[in-house]
Design a protein around this motif. Structure first.
Motif, PDB file in Angstrom:
ATOM      1  N   UNK A  65      -5.559 -13.696  51.467  1.00 17.70           N
ATOM      2  CA  UNK A  65      -4.672 -12.537  51.374  1.00 17.70           C
ATOM      3  C   UNK A  65      -4.263 -12.265  49.926  1.00 17.70           C
ATOM      4  N   UNK A  66      -4.163 -13.307  49.103  1.00 22.54           N
ATOM      5  CA  UNK A  66      -3.885 -13.085  47.680  1.00 22.54           C
ATOM      6  C   UNK A  66      -5.044 -12.343  47.022  1.00 22.54           C
ATOM      7  N   UNK A  67      -6.273 -12.675  47.419  1.00 26.84           N
ATOM      8  CA  UNK A  67      -7.449 -11.992  46.858  1.00 26.84           C
ATOM      9  C   UNK A  67      -7.474 -10.527  47.291  1.00 26.84           C
ATOM     10  N   UNK A  68      -7.276 -10.287  48.591  1.00 25.34           N
ATOM     11  CA  UNK A  68      -7.247  -8.906  49.092  1.00 25.34           C
ATOM     12  C   UNK A  68      -6.073  -8.150  48.488  1.00 25.34           C
ATOM     13  N   UNK A  69      -4.914  -8.822  48.405  1.00 24.21           N
ATOM     14  CA  UNK A  69      -3.715  -8.204  47.834  1.00 24.21           C
ATOM     15  C   UNK A  69      -3.902  -7.809  46.379  1.00 24.21           C
ATOM     16  N   UNK A  70      -4.625  -8.632  45.631  1.00 26.27           N
ATOM     17  CA  UNK A  70      -4.862  -8.317  44.225  1.00 26.27           C
ATOM     18  C   UNK A  70      -5.685  -7.040  44.081  1.00 26.27           C
ATOM     19  N   UNK A 222      -5.177  -9.859  58.175  1.00 22.25           N
ATOM     20  CA  UNK A 222      -5.511  -8.840  57.165  1.00 22.25           C
ATOM     21  C   UNK A 222      -5.066  -7.449  57.590  1.00 22.25           C
ATOM     22  N   UNK A 223      -4.603  -7.290  58.846  1.00 21.86           N
ATOM     23  CA  UNK A 223      -4.153  -5.975  59.311  1.00 21.86           C
ATOM     24  C   UNK A 223      -3.079  -5.398  58.392  1.00 21.86           C
ATOM     25  N   UNK A 241       4.585  -8.648  51.306  1.00 24.87           N
ATOM     26  CA  UNK A 241       3.840  -8.903  52.539  1.00 24.87           C
ATOM     27  C   UNK A 241       2.959 -10.143  52.419  1.00 24.87           C
ATOM     28  N   UNK A 242       2.290 -10.284  51.279  1.00 24.62           N
ATOM     29  CA  UNK A 242       1.378 -11.418  51.095  1.00 24.62           C
ATOM     30  C   UNK A 242       2.145 -12.710  50.807  1.00 24.62           C
ATOM     31  N   UNK A 243       3.102 -12.646  49.898  1.00 27.65           N
ATOM     32  CA  UNK A 243       3.794 -13.864  49.472  1.00 27.65           C
ATOM     33  C   UNK A 243       4.742 -14.426  50.522  1.00 27.65           C
TER      34      UNK A 243
END
Length: 463
Positions: A65-70, A222-223, A241-243
């Motif tokens: 999620x950190x990768x997608x969030x970035x 990932x939704x 949301x991610x953290x």
């Protein structure tokens, strides 16, 4: 919320989702029947070491999620993470991923609407399943068609019901454990967790098989990223949301599992009964089964609601990435006056109407189970491609040095990819999982190969 507070994207979609919507969607989208009904199965197969499995995979999903969030932080105008796979891995890989993920979402919708009918039968056993399925599907499709904000409100309250149920059970369980509450299983105590502890109580294979089970429990996390394109203040929302969300989910999962094993010794839990029902019954709540059935009903309805939302956005994304002037582009790459991709939502929902047919024939139902399992296995491949896209993003000119960066990405990205690969490989050694895993490989080779070679052919013609 005042109308002027809602901003509109260039494509016509509206940023109507607030931070509370996104946070609850993220939590509620992952906490589902896997916890309420499946916890007994995972504990009975793995014992207290299931906590280790949840912590390991929790960390892996956090990194993903950190990768997608970035990537979303660098370009919050995108509606799905698949758009980044297209951008950084090529149109062919993007097409394969987009269609694969969308088909998977449609099957998840079908599975959830089937679950909804099953739970409603607890009270209305004489009502045909197809009537229940059609009713819920029409209502939730309408919710998605009206406005993103209405979807957000529905998800907010669906998630609240689940969270209240979990917190209530944790509170009741902690009280029972601290006071030494007597049950037919003995005295409640946190020492029950370590009593007779074994890392591999059902053998190494049992421990390894827990990883895919927990992976699928986290599937759908990932939704939350799909809501970013329609969220206000997307960059601050994606960070929160991610953290924060994954830690909350781990707290709910691990907290619930610890309490369950404190009340009911882990070696006495069975796979065929919800431990939530057992704990509430032991605490003196005779209506426990009905209460939990209501919770899992809302959980399935919530998952269906999210699936319709996500499937609509992904089909819309596929349409926008199709060739100029194509049927897909002309008919489905459009936004309605309410700010949602209405036609893309409708085509996704219409396919789910096939589900009532599944309840009429056993052979169709059996085939449906196999196909659903294959689509679930495909998510491992999709997640891996999102990690590879992130690595390409880091090497591109889009990279934001001061953005929401994945920590130590060269190391953590490699670990995440290897973890997904290991989970996929483990499927070939777990009874009942081999056929879906083989199906996922064949789909990747056949459809993935077709998409890549088709794109190469277009490139060659263009040259």
């Amino acid at each position: 919320m005042a109308q002027e507070e809602i901003t509109t994207n260039e494509d016509g979609t509206k940023r109507a989702l607030s931070n509370r919507h996104v946070q609850l969607i993220a939590i509620g989208g992952t906490i589902g029947t896997g916890l309420f009904l499946g916890a007994g199965s995972t504990i009975s197969k793995t014992g207290p070491s299931i906590l280790i499995v949840y912590m390991i995979l929790g960390a892996i999903f956090f990194l993903m999620m950190r990768a997608i969030g970035e990537m979303f932080y660098s370009d919050p105008t995108q509606h799905t993470f698949v758009s980044f796979i297209t951008r950084y891995l090529g149109n062919g890989v993007g097409k394969f991923t987009g269609w694969t993920y969308w088909v998977g979402l449609v099957f998840v919708c079908m599975a959830e609407i089937t679950a909804v009918a099953t739970y409603v039968h607890y009270w209305l056993s004489n009502v045909p399943s197809w009537i229940i399925e059609v009713t819920f599907l029409v209502i939730l499709t309408a919710v998605n068609l009206i406005a993103a904000r209405l979807f957000g409100e529905a998800e907010f309250w669906f998630a609240m019901i689940k969270i209240v149920a979990i917190i209530s059970m944790i509170a009741v369980g902690v009280y029972m454990a601290v006071t030494g509450f007597k049950t037919p299983f003995g005295q409640s105590s946190f020492t029950n967790i370590s009593n007779g502890y074994s890392l591999f109580p059902k053998g190494v294979r049992g421990f390894i098989s827990a990883f895919p089970m927990v992976f699928f429990a986290f599937q759908g996390i990932e939704f939350v990223s799909i809501t970013i394109g329609e969220a206000k203040n997307p960059r601050s929302v994606i960070k929160k949301a991610v953290n924060e969300t994954l830690f909350r989910i781990l707290l709910f999962y691990i907290g619930a599992l610890v309490v369950i094993m404190a009340i009911i010794p882990w070696h006495q839990l069975t796979a065929n009964q919800s431990p939530f029902v057992q704990v509430f019954k032991l605490a003196g709540l005779p209506a426990a089964a009905a209460v939990i059935n209501f919770v899992v009903l809302t959980s399935a309805a919530s998952a269906l609601n999210s699936c319709i939302f996500s499937a609509g956005r992904h089909f819309y994304q596929l349409a926008t990435e199709s060739e100029e002037g194509s049927f897909m582009r002309r008919h489905f790459a459009v936004i309605s006056s309410t700010g949602v991709p209405a036609k893309a939502i409708l085509i996704s929902a219409l396919l789910v109407f096939i589900t009532p047919l599944m309840t009429m024939t056993h052979s169709l139902a059996a085939m449906f189970t196999i196909v659903t399992s294959i689509s679930s296995d495909m998510y491992i491949i999709v997640y891996t491609l999102s990690m590879l896209a992130h690595r390409k993003y880091r090497q591109s000119t889009d990279f934001l040095p001061n953005g929401f960066k994945m920590p130590a990405y060269r190391f953590t990205s490699a670990i995440t990819i290897l973890a997904f690969a290991a989970i996929f490989i483990s499927l070939f050694f777990i009874p009942g999982s081999q056929l879906p895993a083989i199906g996922a490989v064949l789909w990747t080779l056949a459809f993935g190969g077709y998409c890549v070679f088709e794109e190469r052919g277009k490139t060659t013609v263009g040259i």
